[in-house]
Motif scaffolding. Structure first.
Motif, PDB file in Angstrom:
ATOM      1  N   THR A  34      47.387  44.741  34.718  1.00 27.15           N
ATOM      2  CA  THR A  34      48.679  45.130  35.466  1.00 27.15           C
ATOM      3  C   THR A  34      49.363  43.919  36.084  1.00 27.15           C
ATOM      4  OG1 THR A  34      47.792  47.379  35.922  1.00 27.15           O
ATOM      5  CG2 THR A  34      49.923  46.544  37.153  1.00 27.15           C
ATOM      6  N   LEU A  35      48.570  43.002  36.960  1.00 29.28           N
ATOM      7  CA  LEU A  35      49.192  41.851  37.134  1.00 29.28           C
ATOM      8  C   LEU A  35      49.489  40.874  36.253  1.00 29.28           C
ATOM      9  CD1 LEU A  35      46.529  40.995  40.023  1.00 29.28           C
ATOM     10  CD2 LEU A  35      48.974  41.850  40.395  1.00 29.28           C
ATOM     11  N   VAL A  36      48.971  40.956  34.988  1.00 28.59           N
ATOM     12  CA  VAL A  36      49.371  40.061  33.998  1.00 28.59           C
ATOM     13  C   VAL A  36      50.676  40.525  33.269  1.00 28.59           C
ATOM     14  CG1 VAL A  36      48.768  39.284  31.436  1.00 28.59           C
ATOM     15  CG2 VAL A  36      46.967  39.197  33.247  1.00 28.59           C
ATOM     16  N   LYS A  37      50.806  41.774  33.233  1.00 25.96           N
ATOM     17  CA  LYS A  37      52.179  42.406  32.582  1.00 25.96           C
ATOM     18  C   LYS A  37      53.061  42.093  33.835  1.00 25.96           C
ATOM     19  CE  LYS A  37      50.404  46.409  30.240  1.00 25.96           C
ATOM     20  NZ  LYS A  37      50.362  48.011  30.167  1.00 25.96           N
ATOM     21  N   VAL A  38      52.998  42.165  35.076  1.00 20.87           N
ATOM     22  CA  VAL A  38      53.978  41.811  36.104  1.00 20.87           C
ATOM     23  C   VAL A  38      54.306  40.329  35.760  1.00 20.87           C
ATOM     24  CG1 VAL A  38      54.425  41.485  38.328  1.00 20.87           C
ATOM     25  CG2 VAL A  38      53.351  43.627  37.696  1.00 20.87           C
TER      26      VAL A  38
ATOM     27  N   MET B   1      43.429  49.278  44.367  1.00 13.72           N
ATOM     28  CA  MET B   1      43.384  47.938  43.913  1.00 13.72           C
ATOM     29  C   MET B   1      44.114  48.031  42.548  1.00 13.72           C
ATOM     30  SD  MET B   1      40.428  45.654  44.067  1.00 13.72           S
ATOM     31  CE  MET B   1      40.487  44.153  43.697  1.00 13.72           C
ATOM     32  N   ILE B   2      44.885  46.783  42.314  1.00 16.68           N
ATOM     33  CA  ILE B   2      45.588  46.642  41.176  1.00 16.68           C
ATOM     34  C   ILE B   2      44.774  45.943  39.940  1.00 16.68           C
ATOM     35  CG2 ILE B   2      47.596  45.616  40.209  1.00 16.68           C
ATOM     36  CD1 ILE B   2      48.966  45.803  42.783  1.00 16.68           C
ATOM     37  N   SER B   3      44.917  46.325  38.843  1.00 15.99           N
ATOM     38  CA  SER B   3      44.026  45.863  37.759  1.00 15.99           C
ATOM     39  C   SER B   3      44.649  44.377  37.369  1.00 15.99           C
ATOM     40  CB  SER B   3      43.787  46.636  36.533  1.00 15.99           C
ATOM     41  OG  SER B   3      45.042  46.720  35.982  1.00 15.99           O
ATOM     42  N   ASN B   4      43.623  43.600  36.679  1.00 18.39           N
ATOM     43  CA  ASN B   4      44.072  42.424  36.309  1.00 18.39           C
ATOM     44  C   ASN B   4      45.195  42.511  35.156  1.00 18.39           C
ATOM     45  OD1 ASN B   4      42.644  40.796  37.916  1.00 18.39           O
ATOM     46  ND2 ASN B   4      41.042  40.295  36.568  1.00 18.39           N
TER      47      ASN B   4
END
Length: 131
Positions: A6-10, A1-4
């Motif tokens: 990491t998603l924000v950085k992307v 599962m991808i952390s929030n």
């Protein structure tokens, strides 16, 4: 599962890349217009006009124009019309010019100048031949 996180950085990196791309494309399009024969000719004519130099000072440089507003700024390969912000050491203003393409190249048909210190006036720098 991808952390929030990491998603924000992307998302942030993607947004920065998109904005950078838009700025680059806009800059390239404006550079092509600025290097176009009709644009160079108009700016040279403005700089060689004694009246324009008296109002704005010398040298006169272009500062901005909006390629998104086709009612003010457009070129279809045969005709060009532009509304360009200009500045000199004395004042700022707007250069309006209309050009047409002939067999021998571009011809500056008409040019007007509006200066910030005299907003209620528009100075004719070059009249069209029909006037």
């Amino acid at each position: 599962m991808i952390s929030n996180r990491t998603l924000v950085k992307v998302a942030v990196y993607g947004l920065v890349a998109c904005i950078g791309g838009v700025v680059y494309v806009r800059h390239e399009l404006q550079s092509r217009v600025r290097n176009g024969e009709y644009f160079v000719q108009a700016l040279q004519h403005l700089n060689s006009s004694a009246g324009a130099v008296k109002l704005l000072g010398s040298p006169i440089k272009d500062t901005a124009f909006d390629l998104g507003d086709e009612s003010k700024n457009s070129c279809d390969g045969q005709t060009a019309k532009f509304e360009v912000s200009v500045k000199g050491p004395i004042d700022r203003g707007t250069m309006f010019f209309w050009s047409s393409r002939k067999e021998e190249g571009w011809n500056l048909d008409r040019m007007e100048l509006e200066v910030r210190s005299q907003k209620d006036k528009r100075f004719i720098i070059k009249k069209s031949l029909s006037e």
